[in-house]
Design an enzyme around this catalytic site. Structure first.
Site, PDB file in Angstrom:
ATOM      1  N   LYS B  91       0.877  -1.168   0.000  1.00  0.00           N
ATOM      2  CA  LYS B  91       0.000   0.000   0.000  1.00  0.00           C
ATOM      3  C   LYS B  91       0.911   1.214   0.000  1.00  0.00           C
ATOM      4  O   LYS B  91       1.557   1.513   0.997  1.00  0.00           O
ATOM      5  CB  LYS B  91      -0.908  -0.011   1.238  1.00  0.00           C
ATOM      6  CG  LYS B  91      -1.809   1.215   1.313  1.00  0.00           C
ATOM      7  CD  LYS B  91      -2.572   1.308   2.615  1.00  0.00           C
ATOM      8  CE  LYS B  91      -3.210   2.684   2.715  1.00  0.00           C
ATOM      9  NZ  LYS B  91      -3.845   2.926   4.017  1.00  0.00           N
ATOM     10  N   GLY B 152      -8.348   9.459   8.653  1.00  0.00           N
ATOM     11  CA  GLY B 152      -8.748   9.586  10.052  1.00  0.00           C
ATOM     12  C   GLY B 152      -9.836  10.610  10.319  1.00  0.00           C
ATOM     13  O   GLY B 152     -10.198  10.839  11.468  1.00  0.00           O
ATOM     14  N   ALA B 179      -9.412   5.520   3.135  1.00  0.00           N
ATOM     15  CA  ALA B 179      -9.306   6.656   4.063  1.00  0.00           C
ATOM     16  C   ALA B 179     -10.538   7.555   4.074  1.00  0.00           C
ATOM     17  O   ALA B 179     -11.181   7.781   3.061  1.00  0.00           O
ATOM     18  CB  ALA B 179      -8.090   7.518   3.769  1.00  0.00           C
ATOM     19  N   ASN B 201      -9.774   1.975   8.920  1.00  0.00           N
ATOM     20  CA  ASN B 201      -9.128   1.611  10.172  1.00  0.00           C
ATOM     21  C   ASN B 201      -9.762   2.337  11.363  1.00  0.00           C
ATOM     22  O   ASN B 201     -10.400   1.736  12.226  1.00  0.00           O
ATOM     23  CB  ASN B 201      -7.621   1.934  10.064  1.00  0.00           C
ATOM     24  CG  ASN B 201      -6.791   1.407  11.229  1.00  0.00           C
ATOM     25  OD1 ASN B 201      -5.611   1.158  11.079  1.00  0.00           O
ATOM     26  ND2 ASN B 201      -7.363   1.216  12.408  1.00  0.00           N
ATOM     27  N   THR B 202      -9.617   3.667  11.369  1.00  0.00           N
ATOM     28  CA  THR B 202     -10.007   4.443  12.545  1.00  0.00           C
ATOM     29  C   THR B 202     -11.470   4.242  12.926  1.00  0.00           C
ATOM     30  O   THR B 202     -11.795   4.148  14.115  1.00  0.00           O
ATOM     31  CB  THR B 202      -9.730   5.940  12.291  1.00  0.00           C
ATOM     32  OG1 THR B 202      -8.388   6.081  11.815  1.00  0.00           O
ATOM     33  CG2 THR B 202      -9.889   6.752  13.565  1.00  0.00           C
TER      34      THR B 202
END
EC number: 2.8.1.10
Lengths: 65, 253
Positions: B91, B152, B179, B201-202
Site C-alpha cells: 500500500k 482519520g 481513508a 481503520n479508525t
C-alpha cells in the site's frame, strides 16, 4: 564505533549489520534493515560493514492502517 | 481482481489504534476481512504478540508505507516490507503534507514506477484526480485507491461527483476507497457507486465497541456491493406512483 540506531546514538563493537542485530537481541528473521536509507536484504547483512556515523534502521511489523 | 486475487469480503481492515491486541484480534475476526494492513516501525513492545495475531488471522497482509514523505523513503520501506512480510503487495503512501496527509502525487507516481518495475504489486493511496490515476496506471499499477476524505477524518465521501467520474473513467480498474470513511452508511454508499472495496481503520478501532463496528462495516459493505450488482433504480426528479392506477375503484359519490 558510534552509530545512529533507530534514531538514537549508539556505541557498538559490532563490525557488520549482522553482528549489530545479534548484539541488540533483535530477532533476525522478524526484522528488516536499512543502512543510510538503503534497504539491506537479510542475506547481505553479514557482509555489510558498519562505519562511524552510520545510520541504521531495524524495523519490525507493527500495527498500521 | 486485486492483482489476481479475488476477495469475497470487500472490507480491508487496518490494524492500528485498537484498545488492546485482543480487541484487534476479535475485530479482524468479526469483520471477516481477508486483507489487513500493517506497517513497519522501530520495535516497541508486544511485537511478537502482534505477529502472532497476523499469523492466526489467516488474512492476506497489505503492508503500508505510511509516514513516508519522499519516493526514496517509500521505496526503501516497500523493500523492507516485502522481505519481512513475504508479499509483493504494498500500500503505497507518499504523504505530501503532515497536517492534511494528502498524497504527494509527483512522488507517488515516481515511487510507483520504481516499485512496479521491481515486481511489486502496488496499491497507491491517491486522490480522485483522473490524470494522476492514469499516470499511476502507466507506471504499472493495476489497482487505484482514491481517498474518500482525509485520513482519520471520518467525513465519508467528500467529493462524490469526482469519485463517480473516476469510477466511470477507470471502468476496468479495481478501485478501493481508502481513508476518510467514518460510518457504515458511507461505506455502503461507495459500494453502491460501484467501488470494489473499502479500506478503513479508525472508524472501527475508535468505535466504542470496535468488534461490533467491524461487523457493522462488513455487513454494510456487503449490502452496498449486492445493491450495486442488483442494479439501482434510476433517480427521478418527480414522484411516480408505484401502485397501478388501472383497476382502481371509483368511490367518489
Amino acid at each position: 564505533m558510534r552509530i545512529d540506531l533507530n534514531g538514537t546514538s549508539y556505541e557498538t563493537p559490532a563490525r557488520t549489520l549482522a553482528d549489530l542485530i545479534a548484539e541488540t537481541g533483535a530477532e533476525a528473521a522478524a526484522v528488516a534493515t536499512a543502512l543510510d536509507g538503503v534497504f539491506v536484504p537479510r542475506d547481505a547483512r553479514a557482509a555489510t560493514l558498519l562505519s562511524d556515523g552510520a545510520k541504521v534502521e531495524i524495523l519490525a511489523p507493527m500495527q498500521g492502517g | 481482481m486485486f492483482y489476481g486475487t479475488d476477495l469475497t469480503n470487500r472490507l480491508m481492515l487496518g490494524t492500528a489504534q485498537y484498545p488492546s491486541p485482543e480487541i484487534l484480534r476479535a475485530a479482524i475476526s468479526a469483520s471477516g476481512a481477508e486483507v489487513i494492513t500493517v506497517s513497519l516501525r522501530r520495535e516497541g513492545t508486544g511485537g511478537a504478540g502482534f505477529r502472532d495475531i497476523l499469523r492466526k488471522s489467516g488474512c492476506r497482509i497489505l503492508p503500508n508505507t505510511a509516514g513516508c514523505h519522499s519516493a526514496r523513503e517509500a521505496v526503501t520501506t516497500a523493500h523492507m516490507a516485502r522481505e519481512v512480510f513475504g508479499t509483493t503487495w504494498i500500500k503505497l503512501e507518499v504523504i505530501g503534507h503532515a497536517d492534511t496527509l494528502q498524497p504527494d502525487p509527483f512522488a507517488l507516481v515516481e515511487a510507483a514506477r520504481i516499485l512496479c518495475a521491481d515486481g511489486f504489486e502496488v496499491f497507491p493511496y491517491t486522490t480522485e484526480d483522473l490524470i494522476l490515476g492514469e499516470k499511476l496506471i502507466e507506471a504499472g499499477c493495476r489497482v487505484l485507491m482514491p481517498w474518500g476524505a482525509p485520513i482519520g477524518s471520518g467525513q465519508g465521501l467528500r467529493n462524490i461527483e469526482g469519485l463517480r467520474t473516476m469510477r466511470a473513467h477507470f471502468r476496468d480498474v479495481p478501485l478501493v476507497i481508502d481513508a476518510g470513511i467514518g460510518a457504515p452508511s458511507q461505506a455502503a454508499q461507495a459500494m453502491e457507486m460501484g467501488f470494489d472495496a473499502i479500506l478503513l481503520n479508525t472508524a472501527v478501532a475508535k468505535a466504542l465497541d470496535p468488534v461490533a463496528m467491524a461487523e457493522a462495516f462488513a455487513r454494510a459493505i456487503a449490502a452496498g456491493k449486492q445493491a450495486h450488482d442488483a442494479g439501482l433504480m434510476p433517480r427521478r426528479d418527480m414522484a411516480q406512483a408505484s401502485t397501478p392506477v388501472f383497476g382502481m375503484a371509483e368511490l367518489l359519490a
